[in-house]
Design a protein around this motif. Sequence first.
Motif, short mmCIF file in Angstrom:
data_model
loop_
_atom_site.label_atom_id
_atom_site.label_comp_id
_atom_site.label_asym_id
_atom_site.label_seq_id
_atom_site.Cartn_x
_atom_site.Cartn_y
_atom_site.Cartn_z
N PRO A 63 0.82 -1.21 0.00
CA PRO A 63 0.00 0.00 0.00
C PRO A 63 0.86 1.26 0.00
N SER A 64 0.31 2.33 -0.55
CA SER A 64 1.05 3.59 -0.67
C SER A 64 1.57 4.08 0.67
N ALA A 65 0.80 3.90 1.72
CA ALA A 65 1.21 4.38 3.04
C ALA A 65 2.49 3.69 3.51
N LYS A 66 2.61 2.40 3.23
CA LYS A 66 3.82 1.68 3.63
C LYS A 66 5.03 2.13 2.80
N LYS A 67 4.80 2.41 1.52
CA LYS A 67 5.89 2.93 0.70
C LYS A 67 6.32 4.31 1.17
N GLN A 68 5.35 5.16 1.44
CA GLN A 68 5.66 6.53 1.87
C GLN A 68 6.46 6.54 3.17
N ALA A 69 6.23 5.56 4.02
CA ALA A 69 6.96 5.48 5.29
C ALA A 69 8.44 5.19 5.06
N MET A 70 8.80 4.75 3.85
CA MET A 70 10.19 4.45 3.53
C MET A 70 10.84 5.52 2.65
N TYR A 71 10.11 6.58 2.33
CA TYR A 71 10.64 7.63 1.46
C TYR A 71 11.90 8.26 2.07
N LEU A 72 12.77 8.77 1.20
CA LEU A 72 13.93 9.52 1.64
C LEU A 72 13.52 10.91 2.12
N LYS A 73 14.40 11.55 2.82
CA LYS A 73 14.12 12.87 3.38
C LYS A 73 13.74 13.88 2.31
N LYS A 74 14.32 13.74 1.12
CA LYS A 74 14.01 14.69 0.04
C LYS A 74 12.55 14.63 -0.38
N ASP A 75 11.92 13.48 -0.19
CA ASP A 75 10.51 13.31 -0.55
C ASP A 75 9.59 13.36 0.67
N ALA A 76 10.15 13.19 1.85
CA ALA A 76 9.38 13.23 3.10
C ALA A 76 10.25 13.95 4.13
N PRO A 77 10.17 15.28 4.21
CA PRO A 77 11.08 16.08 5.04
C PRO A 77 11.19 15.64 6.50
N GLY A 78 10.19 14.97 7.02
CA GLY A 78 10.26 14.52 8.40
C GLY A 78 11.11 13.29 8.61
N HIS A 79 11.54 12.65 7.54
CA HIS A 79 12.33 11.43 7.64
C HIS A 79 13.82 11.76 7.81
N SER A 80 14.55 10.84 8.40
CA SER A 80 15.99 11.06 8.64
C SER A 80 16.88 10.42 7.59
N ASN A 81 16.37 9.42 6.86
CA ASN A 81 17.21 8.72 5.88
C ASN A 81 17.40 9.59 4.63
N VAL A 82 18.65 9.77 4.24
CA VAL A 82 18.96 10.63 3.10
C VAL A 82 19.51 9.87 1.89
N TYR A 83 19.90 8.60 2.09
CA TYR A 83 20.59 7.86 1.03
C TYR A 83 19.90 6.54 0.69
N GLY A 85 16.45 3.95 0.93
CA GLY A 85 15.01 3.96 1.12
C GLY A 85 14.26 3.85 -0.19
N TYR A 86 13.02 4.32 -0.18
CA TYR A 86 12.10 4.16 -1.32
C TYR A 86 12.04 5.44 -2.14
N HIS A 87 12.18 5.29 -3.46
CA HIS A 87 12.10 6.41 -4.40
C HIS A 87 10.82 6.27 -5.21
N PRO A 88 9.89 7.22 -5.13
CA PRO A 88 8.64 7.10 -5.89
C PRO A 88 8.80 7.57 -7.34
N PHE A 89 7.79 7.29 -8.15
CA PHE A 89 7.71 7.88 -9.48
C PHE A 89 7.68 9.41 -9.32
N CYS A 90 8.33 10.12 -10.26
CA CYS A 90 8.37 11.59 -10.20
C CYS A 90 7.81 12.16 -11.51
N SER A 91 7.08 13.24 -11.40
CA SER A 91 6.48 13.88 -12.56
C SER A 91 7.55 14.44 -13.50
N ASN A 92 7.33 14.27 -14.79
CA ASN A 92 8.18 14.84 -15.84
C ASN A 92 9.66 14.57 -15.61
#
Length: 318
Positions: A63-83, A85-92
């Motif tokens: 589920p999307s919520a479980k993926k979002q919990a693994m996002y990098l800090k660049k995609d989820a500013p509250g997260h601590s992992n920077v290198y 984790g999970y990278h989502p599809f990005c627009s354009n």
Amino acid sequence: REEADLDLEAVDFAPEGSARRAEDIVRQLMHQFSTVGFLKLTNVEGFDEARYLKACKAFHALPSAKKQAMYLKKDAPGHSNVYRGYHPFCSNDASHKEMYDEGLPTDLVAHTEWEQYFLYEKAPWPEDADGDLQWIRDEFDRNLQIFYGVGRRLARYIALGLQKSADFFEPWFADGSLSTFRTIHYLPRTAGVVDSSLLDPSEARLVTPPHTDSGLMTILCTFGNPGLQVQVDSGGSQSYRSVGAAGPNELTVNLGDVFARITGYRLKATSHQVVDIGRERYSSALFLDPRYSAHLPTPGVGCPALLDDPRWELAPVW
């Protein structure tokens, strides 16, 4: 300009059994890595592609919520992992895929190495109170070890091909490695998961743009999917040729920029890309890298040359 499919040379990677077969492997590797820059491995001990694909599909179907919990800090500013984790599809984005990156287990990296260099971090993993995801975790761990072992064994063969001792590169991996293990899920752009309207047609036909890999080498499983294209010389011009689909349990290997540069470009880091094949696609790769603190020979800055070869002097300074 594209040409007919390219059939990569197959290297039998079953346990050696004899010094003569080891010599044959070295000869094949050095020829392919100095010409095409790509090859495929067969008979990789312990590798079960079908079982691993099942785990990759299950993981990327979370589920999307479980993926979002693994996002990098660049995609989820509250997260601590920077290198890691999970990278989502990005627009354009010229790269159209979602992927999960992790490194080696902490027990394979020395404490001093882990604590001193910021690129070492644990990849987040979904909460799993009921243990429903443990089989996926086990499968990822098992294949990380298989792919990493393949990379280390290949490095020994390449050392021999460079007229070094088989363990020449071993100190680079003592106390750790920055290798990255990645699972990748592609969808066709027509699926509309993100907007791609700002891309020009030449970009939109690809899901991974042209590039060379940055590290030592890449060990790749395409799960039999087409789409990989490799740049080749053709009558004085450059073109991309589609690589024939890999057979069951076959792995594809190519070298990265580091190996090319430290050998004075005797060995090649070949540009490659992935085209949109119009349907869902999976792959997985291990990007083999030394530990952060490893001392690699660097041309032009007073380090000893890796090879007694005049082409070393033509390599650019990093």
